[in-house]
Design a protein around this motif. Sequence first.
Motif, mmCIF file in Angstrom:
data_model
loop_
_atom_site.group_PDB
_atom_site.id
_atom_site.type_symbol
_atom_site.label_atom_id
_atom_site.label_comp_id
_atom_site.label_asym_id
_atom_site.label_seq_id
_atom_site.Cartn_x
_atom_site.Cartn_y
_atom_site.Cartn_z
ATOM 1 N N UNK A 240 0.838 -1.194 0.000
ATOM 2 C CA UNK A 240 0.000 0.000 0.000
ATOM 3 C C UNK A 240 0.870 1.240 0.000
ATOM 4 N N UNK A 241 1.316 1.657 -1.180
ATOM 5 C CA UNK A 241 2.180 2.838 -1.258
ATOM 6 C C UNK A 241 1.491 3.981 -1.986
ATOM 7 N N UNK A 242 0.188 3.835 -2.260
ATOM 8 C CA UNK A 242 -0.472 4.891 -3.029
ATOM 9 C C UNK A 242 -0.667 6.153 -2.201
ATOM 10 N N UNK A 243 -0.620 7.283 -2.906
ATOM 11 C CA UNK A 243 -0.741 8.589 -2.265
ATOM 12 C C UNK A 243 -1.895 9.337 -2.924
ATOM 13 N N UNK A 244 -2.777 9.890 -2.115
ATOM 14 C CA UNK A 244 -3.934 10.601 -2.655
ATOM 15 C C UNK A 244 -3.705 12.107 -2.641
ATOM 16 N N UNK A 245 -4.487 12.854 -3.424
ATOM 17 C CA UNK A 245 -4.337 14.321 -3.436
ATOM 18 C C UNK A 245 -4.463 14.943 -2.047
ATOM 19 N N UNK A 246 -5.270 14.363 -1.164
ATOM 20 C CA UNK A 246 -5.411 14.942 0.179
ATOM 21 C C UNK A 246 -4.266 14.548 1.107
ATOM 22 N N UNK A 248 -3.294 11.512 1.928
ATOM 23 C CA UNK A 248 -3.397 10.194 2.530
ATOM 24 C C UNK A 248 -2.412 9.248 1.850
ATOM 25 N N UNK A 305 -0.870 18.366 -15.296
ATOM 26 C CA UNK A 305 -1.193 17.501 -14.149
ATOM 27 C C UNK A 305 -1.889 18.300 -13.050
ATOM 28 N N UNK A 306 -2.990 17.776 -12.510
ATOM 29 C CA UNK A 306 -3.707 18.538 -11.483
ATOM 30 C C UNK A 306 -3.120 18.415 -10.064
ATOM 31 N N UNK A 307 -2.455 17.306 -9.761
ATOM 32 C CA UNK A 307 -2.064 17.073 -8.363
ATOM 33 C C UNK A 307 -0.593 16.651 -8.243
ATOM 34 N N UNK A 310 0.163 12.874 -7.468
ATOM 35 C CA UNK A 310 0.285 11.932 -8.578
ATOM 36 C C UNK A 310 1.749 11.773 -8.998
ATOM 37 N N UNK A 313 3.449 9.688 -6.247
ATOM 38 C CA UNK A 313 2.950 8.305 -6.310
ATOM 39 C C UNK A 313 3.534 7.571 -7.510
ATOM 40 N N UNK A 314 3.505 8.227 -8.658
ATOM 41 C CA UNK A 314 3.920 7.533 -9.883
ATOM 42 C C UNK A 314 5.431 7.290 -9.905
ATOM 43 N N UNK A 317 6.145 4.437 -7.533
ATOM 44 C CA UNK A 317 5.675 3.098 -7.883
ATOM 45 C C UNK A 317 6.277 2.552 -9.179
#
Lengths: 427, 426
Positions: A240-246, A248, A305-307, A310, A313-314, A317
């Motif tokens: 679980x290495x994903x990162x969200x715009x907020x 998290x 890119x909006x965030x 991303x 995260x990219x 990963x």
Amino acid sequence: MSKFLRPLIAVGFLGGLVLVAQPASAQDAANGEKIFKRCSACHAVGPGAKNKSGPTLNGVVERKAAAVEGFRYSKAMTEAGKNGLAWTEEHLSEFLAAPRKKVKGTKMAFAGLKKDKEIADIIAYLRQFADDGSAAKPEQANADGAIQSNPGMAEAEPEANASEAEMAEETKKQQQTGAGEDVAAAPKAEIADGAGESVDASAGDEEAAGQDVAMAPPPPSGGPMNIGRPALEDEIAAWDIDVRPDGKGLPEGSGTVAEGEGIYDERCASCHGAFGEGEGRWPVLAGGQGTLTDERPEKTIGSYWPYLSTVYDYVHRAMPFGDARSLTDDETYAVTAYLLYLNDLVKDDFELNSKNFSGIDLPNHDGFKPDDRQSEPQNAENAQAELCMKDCKEGPAEITMRARVLDVTPDNADSDEQDELGEGAID
Amino acid sequence: MVESAKARGRIPNARRQFLKAGLTAAGGTLAVASGVKAAQPDPKITEIQDWNRYLGDGVDASPYGSPSQFEADIVRRNVPWLTADATSSVNFTPLYALDGTITPSGLCFERHHGGVAVINPADHRLMIHGLVDRPLVFTMDDLKRFPRENRVYFLECAANSGMEWRGAQLNGCQFTHGMIHNVEYTGIPLRFILEEAGVKADAKWLLAEGADAAAMTRSIPIEKVMDDCLIAFKMNGEALRPEQGYPVRLVVPGWEGNMWIKWLRRLELGDKPWAQREETSKYTDLLANGVARRHTWVMDVKSVVTNPSPQAPLTHSKGRTVATGLAWSGHGRIAKVDVSIDGGRNWSEARLEGGTSKGVYRFYHDFDWDGAELFLQSRAIDEAGNVQPTKDQLRAERGENSIYHNNGIQTWHVRQDGVTENVEVS
């Protein structure tokens, strides 16, 4: 990468002390194989290797320059080959240190390897492959008298994402096979002294984790069908290495523009260009602001890119391409900071960290809207009336555009004639 | 044209064959096979052929069978100038050579972002976590204990026909429309996996992740997940091909192919979308005004004539002939397909043969060709009443930089000699 190399080199140094003057060996080649991952986005080597955006490197050591059939070399490289340049250890070393200095005009965009040891290791690795990609004969492969005849490729780790634990394991293996009984018998603590704490700690973790998996009988899932088993916290954390715009999912850490520049130049620039401008058809990362309404928009981190999440995260990963998940959290912060800098969004003394991350808005943050295709006018137009079946348009059909004019269909087109249309549409 | 093409000296077989075929049709007098002028008996009939006299291969000559040697040209092909490297690229299904509705597994187009992951199913794990009561891990053996279903669905890349936004560019439906395939999946309804883990009330989104070197990720709204998504491990009855996500992939019926995560290893439930690279920087549709649409998941109603087409010209002179093609809609079933042979002046309803909801339909238009040039088009209408638009309608609304979701009507120009070209017409 540098973080991974440090323990390896330290251990190599220790091994050297114990054994006295260890020559180029399987250990160097194995290290070279790891370094080669940086090259693997463009070059293939081994059985069945084909030309990619760079030529196959089977049998490259001692071979004439520009000699791979079917590869379209730069004019400069072709000339160099004609003029007798051959990839002896000396010439290859110079080329790998500064490709564009050694062969001015080469297509190879890689900036160069900074460390002599890395260059030597890569050459030791490449030396193992004969022209057809099979293992070169031992005397040829280890011309300078390696101890073991088993080339590193035979034990090659297939995983692209070598974790630190795996590196440590690999190091231990090499010591046992390559360095003889003295080192293999040495207590782990001694290795840790020489190699730094991370090696010992992560190797220990790995063993513990292995035991958990092997010994615990899987408890039932507890779901309606009782299929599967509970996921362990360590397992979830590993994937679980994903990162969200907020924010998290963002790990603790930090990295500066200056640190990012070093990593970017070494790990990213060969494809994405020194300034994020993109080499060949590799993605452009910087610039393009204000071009989204142009005939040829340039969609970059800064322009599209909006965030920022991303980007982090990219990179974390999937980058560097062909060596995914090899950047640490801090290195990822640093590269992300540098990408902001390349897009003129921060100053050169900027540090990105888990505290200030969520406060950074990218310029095109508000440039997106939900899917409203269903409200497009042609839907109403087409659906309203009975669909026309007879005499729907006046006059005979006239050709307004033909594909043959462009002539970019594969099998029909020389790659020199590719059109700009649609280029980069897929990446 | 033929001479200049020859001068390049780089024409592979398929191309050469259809050029030759075009010439033969143009010559007309060479039409031995037509039978009309067969004054001399055909030696293929009057002489005993080798295959009629001597024994062929026994069983097991090819333990896993391959197509006939005479079909060797029918392969996936790519467009090298599109991408930087084959490990993050796409190739195209040879639609011009296929009939029926099911795509043979080995011809299904490929799209990878980090090459084909090679995974031993014994080493594969699927994890579900996040906003669930019980985070779980499944092995492949575990997955095969869930109830499973068989469903036929099309998978279309959102960028299919993406190179045609600015006008006719690629000469062949393989390249203009070949980022689609249609196979039968055997899989587990995704909701069973979610129910096994117990979904918390605030879970609104699912993140699906692949195990490949791109660790491909997409956010999917929970309504879709619980509706018709599958976790598939078979295609056309056999194991998924490696390039299609072996050992297990996500099936997201009617929605863009990028969401059908291959080598599926992780499902995370959350309360918001993740805004991953493939749903922000890519797979968003930039409009002429500089604003981009996001979350454009559904593949709109679309069709294309696959024969005749540039790689499959008409090889006979005037007379009875068949135009055929494919139609599909991410909104459900196809209600009707119309075919025009005069560039959209007049339309005839085509005959539908086979098809499923969110799968492809095969259509046929049987007619007498008068030998004059044709401007072939097809127009699909789905059960929801969506009508396939013209390319000009799409451009007027979206501009030319959307890349994705180009479902405009395709035109093929069939010349009198049968040679066929990708064109746009008034």
